[in-house]
Structures are given as structure tokens and as C-alpha cells.
Enzyme design. Sequence first.
Site, PDB file in Angstrom:
ATOM      1  N   CYS A   2       0.840  -1.204   0.000  1.00 13.43           N
ATOM      2  CA  CYS A   2       0.000   0.000   0.000  1.00 13.43           C
ATOM      3  C   CYS A   2       0.874   1.253   0.000  1.00 13.43           C
ATOM      4  O   CYS A   2       2.057   1.203   0.311  1.00 13.43           O
ATOM      5  CB  CYS A   2      -0.867   0.039   1.256  1.00 13.43           C
ATOM      6  SG  CYS A   2      -1.734  -1.467   1.585  1.00 13.43           S
ATOM      7  N   ARG A  27       3.639   1.022  -7.246  1.00 12.10           N
ATOM      8  CA  ARG A  27       3.800   0.018  -6.176  1.00 12.10           C
ATOM      9  C   ARG A  27       2.844  -1.150  -6.359  1.00 12.10           C
ATOM     10  O   ARG A  27       2.950  -2.148  -5.679  1.00 12.10           O
ATOM     11  CB  ARG A  27       3.545   0.652  -4.804  1.00 12.10           C
ATOM     12  CG  ARG A  27       4.481   1.780  -4.441  1.00 12.10           C
ATOM     13  CD  ARG A  27       3.925   2.634  -3.314  1.00 12.10           C
ATOM     14  NE  ARG A  27       3.887   1.947  -2.048  1.00 12.10           N
ATOM     15  CZ  ARG A  27       4.858   2.049  -1.119  1.00 12.10           C
ATOM     16  NH1 ARG A  27       5.895   2.812  -1.360  1.00 12.10           N
ATOM     17  NH2 ARG A  27       4.770   1.425   0.030  1.00 12.10           N
ATOM     18  N   TRP A  80      -2.882  -2.312  -1.454  1.00 13.48           N
ATOM     19  CA  TRP A  80      -2.489  -3.637  -1.973  1.00 13.48           C
ATOM     20  C   TRP A  80      -3.035  -4.605  -0.928  1.00 13.48           C
ATOM     21  O   TRP A  80      -2.494  -4.697   0.181  1.00 13.48           O
ATOM     22  CB  TRP A  80      -0.978  -3.711  -2.100  1.00 13.48           C
ATOM     23  CG  TRP A  80      -0.450  -5.074  -2.393  1.00 13.48           C
ATOM     24  CD1 TRP A  80      -0.046  -6.020  -1.482  1.00 13.48           C
ATOM     25  CD2 TRP A  80      -0.278  -5.690  -3.676  1.00 13.48           C
ATOM     26  NE1 TRP A  80       0.361  -7.155  -2.115  1.00 13.48           N
ATOM     27  CE2 TRP A  80       0.243  -6.994  -3.462  1.00 13.48           C
ATOM     28  CE3 TRP A  80      -0.501  -5.283  -4.980  1.00 13.48           C
ATOM     29  CZ2 TRP A  80       0.537  -7.866  -4.497  1.00 13.48           C
ATOM     30  CZ3 TRP A  80      -0.212  -6.157  -6.012  1.00 13.48           C
ATOM     31  CH2 TRP A  80       0.291  -7.429  -5.785  1.00 13.48           C
ATOM     32  N   ASN A 106      -0.571   1.355   5.980  1.00 16.24           N
ATOM     33  CA  ASN A 106       0.221   0.421   5.179  1.00 16.24           C
ATOM     34  C   ASN A 106       0.888  -0.524   6.158  1.00 16.24           C
ATOM     35  O   ASN A 106       1.599  -0.090   7.060  1.00 16.24           O
ATOM     36  CB  ASN A 106       1.295   1.186   4.371  1.00 16.24           C
ATOM     37  CG  ASN A 106       2.188   0.229   3.602  1.00 16.24           C
ATOM     38  OD1 ASN A 106       1.800  -0.916   3.355  1.00 16.24           O
ATOM     39  ND2 ASN A 106       3.375   0.671   3.246  1.00 16.24           N
ATOM     40  N   GLY A 107       0.633  -1.828   6.028  1.00 16.30           N
ATOM     41  CA  GLY A 107       1.253  -2.805   6.921  1.00 16.30           C
ATOM     42  C   GLY A 107       0.286  -3.925   7.245  1.00 16.30           C
ATOM     43  O   GLY A 107      -0.739  -4.111   6.581  1.00 16.30           O
ATOM     44  N   GLU A 488      16.856 -22.474 -10.816  1.00 15.50           N
ATOM     45  CA  GLU A 488      16.411 -21.075 -10.677  1.00 15.50           C
ATOM     46  C   GLU A 488      17.529 -20.116 -11.093  1.00 15.50           C
ATOM     47  O   GLU A 488      17.284 -19.125 -11.784  1.00 15.50           O
ATOM     48  CB  GLU A 488      15.956 -20.810  -9.249  1.00 15.50           C
ATOM     49  CG  GLU A 488      15.578 -19.385  -8.927  1.00 15.50           C
ATOM     50  CD  GLU A 488      14.432 -18.828  -9.773  1.00 15.50           C
ATOM     51  OE1 GLU A 488      13.779 -19.603 -10.507  1.00 15.50           O
ATOM     52  OE2 GLU A 488      14.214 -17.601  -9.732  1.00 15.50           O
ATOM     53  N   LYS A 492      17.175 -17.349 -14.146  1.00 13.13           N
ATOM     54  CA  LYS A 492      17.405 -15.906 -13.930  1.00 13.13           C
ATOM     55  C   LYS A 492      18.341 -15.350 -14.990  1.00 13.13           C
ATOM     56  O   LYS A 492      18.073 -14.330 -15.607  1.00 13.13           O
ATOM     57  CB  LYS A 492      17.976 -15.678 -12.530  1.00 13.13           C
ATOM     58  CG  LYS A 492      16.946 -15.803 -11.429  1.00 13.13           C
ATOM     59  CD  LYS A 492      16.065 -14.607 -11.327  1.00 13.13           C
ATOM     60  CE  LYS A 492      14.606 -14.688 -11.548  1.00 13.13           C
ATOM     61  NZ  LYS A 492      13.772 -15.799 -11.639  1.00 13.13           N
ATOM     62  N   GLU A 495      16.683 -15.348 -18.548  1.00 14.96           N
ATOM     63  CA  GLU A 495      15.553 -14.468 -18.852  1.00 14.96           C
ATOM     64  C   GLU A 495      15.938 -12.991 -18.834  1.00 14.96           C
ATOM     65  O   GLU A 495      15.254 -12.177 -19.436  1.00 14.96           O
ATOM     66  CB  GLU A 495      14.364 -14.746 -17.946  1.00 14.96           C
ATOM     67  CG  GLU A 495      14.534 -14.442 -16.486  1.00 14.96           C
ATOM     68  CD  GLU A 495      13.224 -14.678 -15.712  1.00 14.96           C
ATOM     69  OE1 GLU A 495      12.141 -14.447 -16.248  1.00 14.96           O
ATOM     70  OE2 GLU A 495      13.315 -15.096 -14.543  1.00 14.96           O
ATOM     71  N   HIS A 511      26.691 -38.081 -16.694  1.00 16.96           N
ATOM     72  CA  HIS A 511      25.693 -38.581 -17.668  1.00 16.96           C
ATOM     73  C   HIS A 511      25.523 -37.624 -18.832  1.00 16.96           C
ATOM     74  O   HIS A 511      24.520 -37.665 -19.538  1.00 16.96           O
ATOM     75  CB  HIS A 511      24.355 -38.817 -16.952  1.00 16.96           C
ATOM     76  CG  HIS A 511      24.474 -39.761 -15.794  1.00 16.96           C
ATOM     77  ND1 HIS A 511      24.509 -41.121 -15.929  1.00 16.96           N
ATOM     78  CD2 HIS A 511      24.658 -39.510 -14.474  1.00 16.96           C
ATOM     79  CE1 HIS A 511      24.658 -41.696 -14.738  1.00 16.96           C
ATOM     80  NE2 HIS A 511      24.756 -40.736 -13.827  1.00 16.96           N
ATOM     81  N   LYS A 610       5.039 -10.423 -17.242  1.00 22.63           N
ATOM     82  CA  LYS A 610       5.099 -10.695 -15.798  1.00 22.63           C
ATOM     83  C   LYS A 610       4.140 -11.823 -15.437  1.00 22.63           C
ATOM     84  O   LYS A 610       4.405 -12.602 -14.554  1.00 22.63           O
ATOM     85  CB  LYS A 610       4.736  -9.425 -15.007  1.00 22.63           C
ATOM     86  CG  LYS A 610       4.818  -9.616 -13.493  1.00 22.63           C
ATOM     87  CD  LYS A 610       6.211 -10.003 -13.043  1.00 22.63           C
ATOM     88  CE  LYS A 610       6.285 -10.330 -11.581  1.00 22.63           C
ATOM     89  NZ  LYS A 610       7.561 -10.987 -11.194  1.00 22.63           N
TER      90      LYS A 610
HETATM   91  C1  AGP Z   1      10.240 -16.021 -13.288  1.00 24.63           C
HETATM   92  O1  AGP Z   1      11.296 -15.108 -13.138  1.00 24.63           O
HETATM   93  C2  AGP Z   1       9.434 -15.745 -14.531  1.00 24.63           C
HETATM   94  N1  AGP Z   1       8.923 -14.418 -14.517  1.00 24.63           N
HETATM   95  C3  AGP Z   1       8.360 -16.803 -14.799  1.00 24.63           C
HETATM   96  O2  AGP Z   1       9.012 -18.044 -14.955  1.00 24.63           O
HETATM   97  C4  AGP Z   1       7.290 -16.970 -13.705  1.00 24.63           C
HETATM   98  O3  AGP Z   1       7.858 -17.532 -12.558  1.00 24.63           O
HETATM   99  C5  AGP Z   1       6.192 -17.903 -14.236  1.00 24.63           C
HETATM  100  O4  AGP Z   1       5.601 -17.307 -15.374  1.00 24.63           O
HETATM  101  C6  AGP Z   1       5.106 -18.210 -13.210  1.00 24.63           C
HETATM  102  O5  AGP Z   1       4.408 -17.042 -12.899  1.00 24.63           O
HETATM  103  P1  AGP Z   1       3.393 -17.067 -11.629  1.00 24.63           P
HETATM  104  O6  AGP Z   1       4.246 -17.341 -10.432  1.00 24.63           O
HETATM  105  O7  AGP Z   1       2.793 -15.709 -11.606  1.00 24.63           O
HETATM  106  O8  AGP Z   1       2.391 -18.169 -11.848  1.00 24.63           O
END
Ligand code: AGP
Length: 615
Positions: A2, A27, A80, A106-107, A488, A492, A495, A511, A610
Site C-alpha cells: 500500500c 507500487r 495492496w 500500510n502494513g 532457478e 534468472k 531471462e 551422464h 510478468k
Molecule cells: C520467473 O522469473 C518468470 N517471470 C516466470 O518463470 C514466472 O515464474 C512464471 O511465469 C510463473 O508465474 P506465476 O508465479 O505468476 O504463476
Amino acid sequence: MCGIIGYIGKKQAQPILLNGLKRLQYRGYDSTGLAVLDDKGLRRAPSLRIKKRAGKLNMLETAVAKRPLKGKLGISQVRWATHGVPNQVNAHPHWDCTGKIALVHNGIIENYEELKEDLLKQGHKFRSETDTEVLVHLIEKFYRGKLEKAVQQALKEVRGAYAIAVISKDEPEKLVGARFGSPLIASVGKEEGFLASDIPALLDYTKEVVLLEDEEIVVVTPGSLVVRNLQGKTLTKEKVKIRWDVAQAEKEGFPHFMLKEIHEQPQAIRSTLMGRIAESKDEIVLPELKSLEGFLASMQKIIIISCGTAWHAALVGKYMLESNVRIPVEVDISSEFRYRDPILDKKTLVVAITQSGETADTLAGLREAKTRGAKILSICNVLGSSIPRASDAVIYTHAGPEIAVASTKAYTSQLAVLYLFTLYLGGLRKALSAPKIKELILELERIPQCLEKLLESKKIILECARRYYHSFGFLYLGRTLNFPTALEGALKIKEISYIHAEGYGAGEMKHGPIALINPRLPVVCIAPESRVYDKMLSNIQEIRARKGIVISVATVDDKRIPHHSNHVIYIPKVKELFSPLLTVVPLQLLAYYIAAKRGCDIDQPKNLAKSVTVE
Ligand code: AGP
């Protein structure tokens, strides 16, 4: 999270409040509102006028365009949602029974349920399902004509995090603020004063602010402010000159939202844990699972579905659930699960992990599971989004809005929820003793400060980014709980820097991947103190024997690994079970700094969204 704003002065408050909300939109929010003390001139008593709307700011702007709220004292908020779905009733400001006091917050108020119960018994009437509303009724309860005194007494009853702005129609000459655990700044100009959650909201009016600290209360009047602590002692506060423009201020001075969000992880985990650990420290409190308790005690299998980074969190979840709760856990990429005719039944729990709550494949997988009789639990960061709404229960992460496409604080917050869920199930199904649960909770509570320490030292990571940002690829290796960390780390860097990378279980080296080893393919080895440390060390030696470049992530004071690595990034000492919460951070930073060296569009990488709301 928020954002709140307050104004008092000679100008009309509404335009200033709306402009400030506009500056706080970045935000992330789901509803808005404002309260203005309508002074109506001397003839008639002032009255509090309040307007709130669910949805985007333009909904509120349209609502007040026809009949602007007149007055020179006001407060407002972009909300939020954390407690109480995002709708008009739950939007802030909230007001007391008399309609004389209004507040924005906010909190998270951890103990709001017990406070609300007491206030209801004392005859207070509640309108919303928010935690915030208890605050304004507490202030009403203690109000004896001095707003800041009532705020001071009310906040002594409260556990949790707050940044608040409060006004009263009986004291039109003052704007009161207070903070604990959520940021709040104050500022005074010529015959006016401001409160705000952060700097962007005020930059159009002032470049000089006072940063409030925890347990401080501020009384702002036109042209002056007084700050006191919760004991009433007046404090001297320095003014801070702001040299940022608005874009910089939105990122709090960080060059990108991703770097800001990497640094928000300690607070994101604290907020996610907040209110969910019993004071005795030997029990997890998840009231959101009350309705599923009987089922969870007797279920026979868990299937976790998710995508991308959330899938990596799910893989870590498998290790922690199986090793501590001894229940079989399958993990599926949502887009595979929905088409593979999965075997599940009424004794199966399907867990959907998702930051956005809108990922199409995960939503479809969840619906498929429901048709086959499974119970659905979601772990999500966005209150009221589609996936939680389609679930039988949801445990929200409280990471706050994640703006950067590359997920960081949502990932570690998902892990934090999975640890809470593991300990909760361990207790419920008698798989973990109370002393064992207490031992693990105390370790989990150490994580935010371990992260803060880890984030202090980036020298080695910057050195690796400088040396290897031209590499044509990376290999990431890990074992058991840190095999998903390898995946992961690889995701990172792919992407945001567009360099190809692969995450592998280190035991798989012989392998296939070992054929790739060469000086132009740096290998990141995640090798914290663990039961498989020696195995990881052997893998590292195999790589070095073939002239590979090794960047190791190891536990501080590890004396063996430096002899076998080109670079060592240390993490604080922590129980193996919780190491994924720490080992991922150097990999987030490595990806970030390499992408920055390559001049990539870090917050909005090409071709990515996103939230993937289509198949
Ligand atoms: C992660 O950095 C990516 N933005 C992407 O893999 C993301 O994790 C995936 O699309 C899942 O999104 P969600 O957690 O909103 O379901």
C-alpha cells in the site's frame, strides 16, 4: 504494498492527494480512497468526506470529478490487499463509529482478530473485513480530545507493522502519522505539511523530508512538525535533501526494480512469516487452513503444480515436505499436469504456487484437479486473483507487488510459505515433535537477518559478472534441496541477460554435461554445508581437472572449497533445510549484474510478460 499520503495546508487537499496516489501507482494496488475534512467555512461545522473505489485510480478520479471533496486537510491510500479482498468497502480510509476519525494504513496488524473481538464486545461497529479497521476503532476508544495521545495509546495495543496517517474532524489543525515496520516520511513547506509512504508522492511539492523511525509519532501542522516516541518524548529529527527524480524515487534509488526487489527479500520474508508463528515458537498458525484441517491430517498425497520460478519453489517444497512430513509429493509443470491424465483422488491435495495468481496453465491444471475430486490449496502473492478464488484455501505470500518480470522476492516468499506449511503439517500429522518444530522455527526466523548480511557483500559477484558477462553459456549445479536452486539460477540469467544456461543435478555430470566443460563455460556450483557437500566437492574437482571455471556458493568459513574454485561466494551458516532461501540470492545478483553489463532491459526482458495469462 500500500501507499499512503496526507496533506494539511492552505491549498485544496484533493488534487494533492490524487496526484500523490498517481505517483504511488507503480507500487501495485487494487483499490483507492481519500478522506478530506470539508471545512465548509466558519458557518458550519467541518465534516469528514470520504470516497473509495475498487480498481484503478481513474475510478476514484471519476467519482470525485463530479463533486470534488472540499477541504485543506486530507489523507489517501492506494491499497495492496493483504487482509480483506480488494473491494470498495475494504479500501481505505477507514473511520470510527462516530465518523469523526479517519485513517489510512500500510502494513499488517498481526493481532487484529483478538483486538476486533474486544472492540465488538465494547459495542464498536465494523464495516470491513480488514485488519486496518481495528486501528481507527482503537483510536476512537482512547480518544479524549488529543488525537496524537489516542494514537499513542492505541498503538501500544498493536502487534505487527504499520505506517498510518490519521485525521479528526474535532482537530482540523493537525495531521498525525506513526510507523513501525513500514516506511513513513514527513515534510513541511511554507504553511503546509505532508505525510507519505515514500518519496515519489511528495517530489512535486518538496525535496526535503524527515524520515520517521519505528515507534515514532509525528504531528504535522501547516508549516511545522513535531516527532515523539511512543513514550511521548519529543525527538529532534534531521531533514534529508532528496536528489532523486520521480523515476529514481520509485525504485528508491536502485537502478532497476529487480535490484530493489532482491533487496526487499528480508522484509518480504518477515512480512510473510508475520502473524503465523505462535508466541511459544513451537507452532505454526495458519487460520486460512482451518476448513481443510481434517483433510490435511488424513490426505495421502500432495501434487504441486506451477510454472517457471514457482516450479522451482515447488521442487524445493517436495524435498522439505517429504523429508519432514513423510508424505509423498509429486511436482508438475502446470502445462504438463493438465494434459497428462494425472492420477489423483479425494485423498490428494493439489497445491498451486503462483506469484500472479493468473497463470493460465496453473489455473487450468487446478480446474482439472478439481474435476477429479482433489482439494486445492494455492500459494499466491496477489489477493483475490483468479487462482486463489478457484482454490479451497490459499496461503498468501506478503512480498508486496513484484514489478520486475524476473521473480525474486516472490520466490523466496513462496519458499517461506512452504516452510511454514511443512512445519504446520509436521505438527498436525505428528510427524515432527514440538521441540523439533521450535528448533526449525527459530532457524527460519533467523533467515531475514542472514539475508541482510548476505546482501552487504557483493564484491565477488561483481567480479564474476565483470569477468564472465561475455560467456556463451553457464552451467549451474546443485544437489537435493539446491538442485532447484541451480534451475532457478539458470532461469534468472537466461531471462534477463539472454545467455543460455542450464541447471543440473550435480550427480548428472557424468551422464552428459561433463562433455561440455571448457574455460568458456563457467560452472556455478551450489555447495553449502550439507549432507551432500563432499559429493559436490568431488563434482567441483572433476570440473577443475578438465580446466573448467568454477564459481562456488559455499558456507562462510569453508576452508576446503577455495582450493578447488576460481571464485567463492559465501553465504551465512544456516541449517541445510533452509539453505535454498540464501543460496539463490547470489545467483539472482549474478544474473542481474551480468545483464546490467550487457545493457539488457532488466525489468522488462524481451518476449517476456510478468504474468502468462494465455497458453
Ligand atoms: C520467473 O522469473 C518468470 N517471470 C516466470 O518463470 C514466472 O515464474 C512464471 O511465469 C510463473 O508465474 P506465476 O508465479 O505468476 O504463476
